[in-house]
Design a protein around this motif. Structure first.
Motif, mmCIF file in Angstrom:
data_model
loop_
_atom_site.group_PDB
_atom_site.id
_atom_site.type_symbol
_atom_site.label_atom_id
_atom_site.label_comp_id
_atom_site.label_asym_id
_atom_site.label_seq_id
_atom_site.Cartn_x
_atom_site.Cartn_y
_atom_site.Cartn_z
ATOM 1 N N ALA A 1 33.891 -1.267 -39.569
ATOM 2 C CA ALA A 1 34.151 0.164 -39.739
ATOM 3 C C ALA A 1 32.858 0.971 -39.730
ATOM 4 N N LEU A 2 31.848 0.495 -40.447
ATOM 5 C CA LEU A 2 30.579 1.207 -40.519
ATOM 6 C C LEU A 2 29.926 1.310 -39.143
ATOM 7 N N ALA A 3 29.939 0.223 -38.403
ATOM 8 C CA ALA A 3 29.329 0.235 -37.070
ATOM 9 C C ALA A 3 30.029 1.235 -36.160
ATOM 10 N N LYS A 4 31.349 1.289 -36.231
ATOM 11 C CA LYS A 4 32.112 2.207 -35.381
ATOM 12 C C LYS A 4 31.799 3.660 -35.724
ATOM 13 N N ILE A 5 31.738 3.966 -37.021
ATOM 14 C CA ILE A 5 31.477 5.348 -37.443
ATOM 15 C C ILE A 5 30.046 5.750 -37.104
ATOM 16 N N ARG A 6 29.123 4.823 -37.220
ATOM 17 C CA ARG A 6 27.728 5.117 -36.878
ATOM 18 C C ARG A 6 27.576 5.544 -35.422
ATOM 19 N N GLU A 7 28.413 5.000 -34.561
ATOM 20 C CA GLU A 7 28.327 5.309 -33.133
ATOM 21 C C GLU A 7 28.610 6.787 -32.841
ATOM 22 N N GLY A 8 29.420 7.413 -33.723
ATOM 23 C CA GLY A 8 29.806 8.797 -33.503
ATOM 24 C C GLY A 8 30.893 8.932 -32.455
ATOM 25 N N ASN A 9 31.415 10.142 -32.297
ATOM 26 C CA ASN A 9 32.487 10.414 -31.331
ATOM 27 C C ASN A 9 33.669 9.460 -31.487
ATOM 28 N N HIS A 10 33.983 9.142 -32.732
ATOM 29 C CA HIS A 10 35.044 8.170 -33.011
ATOM 30 C C HIS A 10 36.426 8.804 -33.083
ATOM 31 N N GLY A 11 36.489 10.073 -33.433
ATOM 32 C CA GLY A 11 37.767 10.765 -33.486
ATOM 33 C C GLY A 11 38.565 10.569 -34.766
ATOM 34 N N PHE A 12 37.998 9.880 -35.754
ATOM 35 C CA PHE A 12 38.726 9.615 -36.998
ATOM 36 C C PHE A 12 38.458 10.698 -38.048
ATOM 37 N N ASP A 13 39.450 10.905 -38.914
ATOM 38 C CA ASP A 13 39.309 11.864 -40.020
ATOM 39 C C ASP A 13 39.037 11.160 -41.347
ATOM 40 N N LEU A 14 39.691 10.027 -41.556
ATOM 41 C CA LEU A 14 39.604 9.312 -42.823
ATOM 42 C C LEU A 14 39.221 7.851 -42.596
ATOM 43 N N VAL A 15 38.482 7.290 -43.534
ATOM 44 C CA VAL A 15 38.134 5.877 -43.509
ATOM 45 C C VAL A 15 38.319 5.330 -44.912
ATOM 46 N N VAL A 16 38.491 3.996 -45.041
ATOM 47 C CA VAL A 16 38.824 3.399 -46.345
ATOM 48 C C VAL A 16 37.853 2.262 -46.690
ATOM 49 N N PRO A 17 36.584 2.584 -46.980
ATOM 50 C CA PRO A 17 35.602 1.538 -47.288
ATOM 51 C C PRO A 17 35.772 0.982 -48.701
ATOM 52 N N SER A 18 35.201 -0.203 -48.899
ATOM 53 C CA SER A 18 35.146 -0.790 -50.232
ATOM 54 C C SER A 18 34.033 -0.128 -51.042
ATOM 55 N N ALA A 19 34.046 -0.375 -52.346
ATOM 56 C CA ALA A 19 33.125 0.311 -53.258
ATOM 57 C C ALA A 19 31.663 0.171 -52.855
ATOM 58 N N ASN A 20 31.267 -1.037 -52.440
ATOM 59 C CA ASN A 20 29.857 -1.245 -52.128
ATOM 60 C C ASN A 20 29.437 -0.593 -50.817
ATOM 61 N N PHE A 21 30.403 -0.046 -50.052
ATOM 62 C CA PHE A 21 30.061 0.621 -48.796
ATOM 63 C C PHE A 21 30.109 2.142 -48.895
ATOM 64 N N ILE A 22 30.778 2.678 -49.904
ATOM 65 C CA ILE A 22 30.816 4.138 -50.060
ATOM 66 C C ILE A 22 29.404 4.726 -50.140
ATOM 67 N N PRO A 23 28.484 4.152 -50.954
ATOM 68 C CA PRO A 23 27.127 4.717 -51.010
ATOM 69 C C PRO A 23 26.394 4.647 -49.673
ATOM 70 N N ILE A 24 26.685 3.634 -48.872
ATOM 71 C CA ILE A 24 26.033 3.502 -47.571
ATOM 72 C C ILE A 24 26.520 4.601 -46.634
ATOM 73 N N PHE A 25 27.839 4.771 -46.558
ATOM 74 C CA PHE A 25 28.407 5.844 -45.735
ATOM 75 C C PHE A 25 27.844 7.203 -46.153
ATOM 76 N N ALA A 26 27.783 7.437 -47.468
ATOM 77 C CA ALA A 26 27.317 8.727 -47.976
ATOM 78 C C ALA A 26 25.833 8.945 -47.682
ATOM 79 N N ALA A 27 25.023 7.928 -47.945
ATOM 80 C CA ALA A 27 23.577 8.050 -47.749
ATOM 81 C C ALA A 27 23.215 8.296 -46.292
ATOM 82 N N GLU A 28 24.029 7.796 -45.380
ATOM 83 C CA GLU A 28 23.753 7.962 -43.952
ATOM 84 C C GLU A 28 24.359 9.247 -43.387
ATOM 85 N N GLY A 29 24.923 10.068 -44.277
ATOM 86 C CA GLY A 29 25.453 11.348 -43.830
ATOM 87 C C GLY A 29 26.726 11.237 -43.007
#
Length: 328
Positions: free
Chosen positions: A47-75
């Motif tokens: 999931a993280l790799a796909k979102i990092r690519e951009g232009n994914h077209g998704f509105d919502l994602v459902v990461p686990s607790a240890n990945f929320i800070p990573i998603f947030a920190a990377e903007g």
């Protein structure tokens, strides 16, 4: 009626496979006149790799607790505004000021559970409460073990199995972890998407997998049992977050508020067979979930469960190298 008209449109949900209640989605679509499209992934890293690519077209994602800070920190996320939503009051207090997302700035609860051992006791009749089931498979299980494609769950459990602590960078410990996994992985089945079906067909003897999946497998195969590794096992919570590139932000916020309603949260649990983080949802949950051995951890194994939090980036890089060494 005006609410439905105002919300008309689309919503793109990017979620774990076989994890979204069709009943829940149908109710949301009919309530708000919103068409929901679900795209599945098999791991947080995917999931993280796909979102990092951009232009994914998704509105919502459902990461686990240890990945929320990573998603947030990377903007990659935007603030939910959850605290101002009408159903925010329904979140169980233990899941509000969580260390990975204090005050729920970035996410709201989806489901939570543990990762342990699913065993077909008609195939293997020994101790199921040990990680040796997948890290040193006995003869009966060799070539019949499925392992979830989630790096952190596997690495954590292996670290505990060899006597280390989570987020360790000790070379000696990590050498043991890599050696153990390289040897064990030769005895595993390649990952696929038919875990429940394969237990039903008795093609699998065991799996290192999530507790809800075990309950669903047991419904298809009465010989299935869930074991809690006494050496240590991960406890997780997945949460829903709004992506920075979301095109349907208003509908995404409607969905977050919707799943914080006890009745709707119960639908999620009833389908996926995991606990949720919403107060009073138990009244609407299936009776089997209230006493399920997969969800009610025996006292003797409670202390072995540990909530996974994010490790420092340099440590995560070390774990990623080990994961690659076993071809994952």
């Amino acid at each position: 009626g005006t609410g439905a008209a105002r919300a008309a449109g689309e919503l793109q949900l990017y979620n774990w496979g076989n994890y979204t209640s069709p009943e829940l989605i149908k109710k949301f679509e009919e309530t708000y006149n919103v068409k929901v499209t679900i795209t599945n992934y098999d791991s947080n890293d995917t999931a993280l790799a796909k979102i990092r690519e951009g232009n994914h077209g998704f509105d919502l994602v459902v990461p686990s607790a240890n990945f929320i800070p990573i998603f947030a920190a990377e903007g990659l996320l935007q603030e939910t505004g959850a605290a101002t939503m009408s159903n925010f009051k329904n979140i169980d207090p233990r899941w509000v000021d969580v260390s990975w997302d204090p005050g729920r700035k970035w996410s709201v609860p989806w489901l939570w559970g543990s990762t342990g051992l699913i065993v077909d006791t008609s195939v293997y009749k020994g101790d199921i409460n040990t990680s040796a089931i997948f890290l040193d498979p006995p003869k009966e299980l060799t070539g019949k073990v499925r392992v979830a494609p989630e790096m952190n769950d596997v690495i954590f459990t292996t670290i505990k199995y060899v006597g280390g602590d989570w987020c360790t960078s000790d070379p000696a410990v990590l050498k043991k972890v890599e050696d153990t996994l390289v040897s064990a992985s030769k005895k595993w089945i390649e990952n696929d998407n038919g875990m429940i079906e394969n237990f039903a067909a008795r093609d699998y003897g065991a799996a290192f997998y999530w507790s809800g999946g075990s309950l669903r497998a047991r419904e298809e195969n009465p010989d299935v049992r869930f074991g809690f590794p006494r050496e240590g096992y991960p406890v997780f919570m997945d949460s829903v977050a709004i992506l920075k590139e979301a095109k349907n932000v208003d509908n995404a916020k409607l969905f977050l508020n919707f799943i914080m309603d006890p009745v709707n949260a119960a639908m999620m649990s009833n389908y996926a067979k995991f606990a949720n983080g919403i107060k009073r949802s138990e009244a609407y949950m299936l009776d089997e979930l209230k006493t399920a051995p997969e969800l009610v951890v025996p006292k003797e194994f409670q202390a072995a469960g540990q909530f996974l939090l994010a490790c420092p980036p340099h440590v995560n890089e070390l774990y990623t190298k080990i994961w690659a060494a076993i071809g994952r």
